[in-house]
Design a protein around this motif. Structure first.
Motif, PDB file in Angstrom:
ATOM      1  N   ARG A 138      -0.783  -1.121   3.291  1.00  0.00           N
ATOM      2  CA  ARG A 138      -1.598  -0.136   4.003  1.00  0.00           C
ATOM      3  C   ARG A 138      -3.070  -0.543   3.962  1.00  0.00           C
ATOM      4  O   ARG A 138      -3.835  -0.061   3.129  1.00  0.00           O
ATOM      5  CB  ARG A 138      -1.438   1.253   3.374  1.00  0.00           C
ATOM      6  N   PRO A 145       1.119  12.822  -3.890  1.00  0.00           N
ATOM      7  CA  PRO A 145       2.114  11.887  -3.354  1.00  0.00           C
ATOM      8  C   PRO A 145       1.445  10.629  -2.798  1.00  0.00           C
ATOM      9  O   PRO A 145       0.255  10.623  -2.485  1.00  0.00           O
ATOM     10  CB  PRO A 145       2.789  12.684  -2.231  1.00  0.00           C
ATOM     11  N   VAL A 146       2.245   9.576  -2.669  1.00  0.00           N
ATOM     12  CA  VAL A 146       1.766   8.276  -2.188  1.00  0.00           C
ATOM     13  C   VAL A 146       2.133   8.132  -0.714  1.00  0.00           C
ATOM     14  O   VAL A 146       3.272   8.410  -0.320  1.00  0.00           O
ATOM     15  CB  VAL A 146       2.403   7.143  -3.017  1.00  0.00           C
ATOM     16  N   ALA A 147       1.180   7.675   0.100  1.00  0.00           N
ATOM     17  CA  ALA A 147       1.434   7.450   1.528  1.00  0.00           C
ATOM     18  C   ALA A 147       2.096   6.093   1.741  1.00  0.00           C
ATOM     19  O   ALA A 147       1.677   5.098   1.149  1.00  0.00           O
ATOM     20  CB  ALA A 147       0.130   7.524   2.315  1.00  0.00           C
ATOM     21  N   SER A 159       4.606   8.611   6.110  1.00  0.00           N
ATOM     22  CA  SER A 159       5.334   9.551   5.267  1.00  0.00           C
ATOM     23  C   SER A 159       4.798   9.456   3.841  1.00  0.00           C
ATOM     24  O   SER A 159       4.092   8.512   3.490  1.00  0.00           O
ATOM     25  CB  SER A 159       6.841   9.251   5.306  1.00  0.00           C
ATOM     26  N   THR A 160       5.123  10.444   3.025  1.00  0.00           N
ATOM     27  CA  THR A 160       4.683  10.423   1.635  1.00  0.00           C
ATOM     28  C   THR A 160       5.894  10.521   0.709  1.00  0.00           C
ATOM     29  O   THR A 160       6.932  11.065   1.084  1.00  0.00           O
ATOM     30  CB  THR A 160       3.700  11.564   1.323  1.00  0.00           C
ATOM     31  N   ARG A 198       4.712  10.228  -6.480  1.00  0.00           N
ATOM     32  CA  ARG A 198       4.007   9.206  -7.251  1.00  0.00           C
ATOM     33  C   ARG A 198       4.833   8.837  -8.478  1.00  0.00           C
ATOM     34  O   ARG A 198       5.498   9.682  -9.068  1.00  0.00           O
ATOM     35  CB  ARG A 198       2.644   9.752  -7.680  1.00  0.00           C
ATOM     36  N   TYR A 248      11.797   3.418  -2.259  1.00  0.00           N
ATOM     37  CA  TYR A 248      10.507   3.312  -1.578  1.00  0.00           C
ATOM     38  C   TYR A 248       9.492   2.492  -2.368  1.00  0.00           C
ATOM     39  O   TYR A 248       8.393   2.230  -1.887  1.00  0.00           O
ATOM     40  CB  TYR A 248       9.929   4.698  -1.274  1.00  0.00           C
TER      41      TYR A 248
END
Length: 196
Positions: free
Chosen positions: A37, A68-70, A75-76, A79, A110
């Motif tokens: 990203r 949360p992580v993108a 989407s997220t 973590r 993920y």
């Protein structure tokens, strides 16, 4: 506190105000701490400008209390426990991160690997990534991991060299899920039993 003079090797440091200006300068030059990203560069600059203390604290989150992580598709996901260290040779050189799940070596689908790293382009070719990975492996063992998995693209020969130089063994070639880009990837494993 004065910043140390440049040395011939990089060392791992904990993110702090002492090193933050160097980190910001690397972001402003276009380096991204997230190879999936690139937009993370601008996001982090905004976070630092809004709350530098909060940003620094967010980089060490052993209990996964952060947001949360993108993912690359927007989407997220939850973590994972983890932290980032910075590479420093008198200037900011890059970062390396460790993430895990308590009580297991397994990672959710993920999360591509336990360790991710990146060296700024103007410091590449000096062996810094290899040394950073070597330095982080005992820390991975100390959180209870028996091995770490690290992924890289098939065309990233430099990263493959870094991993193999630290005992990495290729365990699979796979296609990343769509939310992670859907491109080919190599998964390496480094055993940590000798470090426990």
């Amino acid at each position: 506190m004065p910043i140390p003079e440049a040395t011939s090797t990089a060392r791992l440091v904990w993110p702090s105000h002492e090193y933050l200006a160097g980190y910001v300068a690397a972001l402003e030059r276009g380096w991204s701490p997230n190879n999936l990203r690139p937009e993370a560069t601008q996001e982090e600059l905004l976070l630092i400008r809004a709350d530098a203390d909060g940003f620094l604290k967010s980089l060490v989150d052993r209990e996964a209390k952060g947001p949360p992580v993108a993912l690359p598709d927007g989407s997220t996901v939850p973590r994972l426990p983890g932290y980032r260290r910075w590479l420093w040779d008198g200037e900011f050189c890059g970062s390396i991160g460790l993430r895990w799940q308590h009580g297991t070596n397994a990672l959710p689908g993920y999360c591509l690997g336990h360790i991710g790293y990146g060296v700024v382009p103007w410091k590449s070719g000096r062996g810094y990534a290899k040394e950073a990975l070597r330095s982080l492996l005992p820390e991975a063992a100390s959180v209870g991991l028996g091995y770490v998995e690290i992924t890289t693209s098939p065309d990233n020969v430099a990263s493959q060299h870094v991993i193999r130089a630290n005992g990495g063994v290729l365990v699979e070639e796979f296609i990343k899920t769509a939310e992670l880009g859907g491109t080919p990837e190599l998964r390496f494993r480094i055993a940590l039993g000798h470090l426990a």
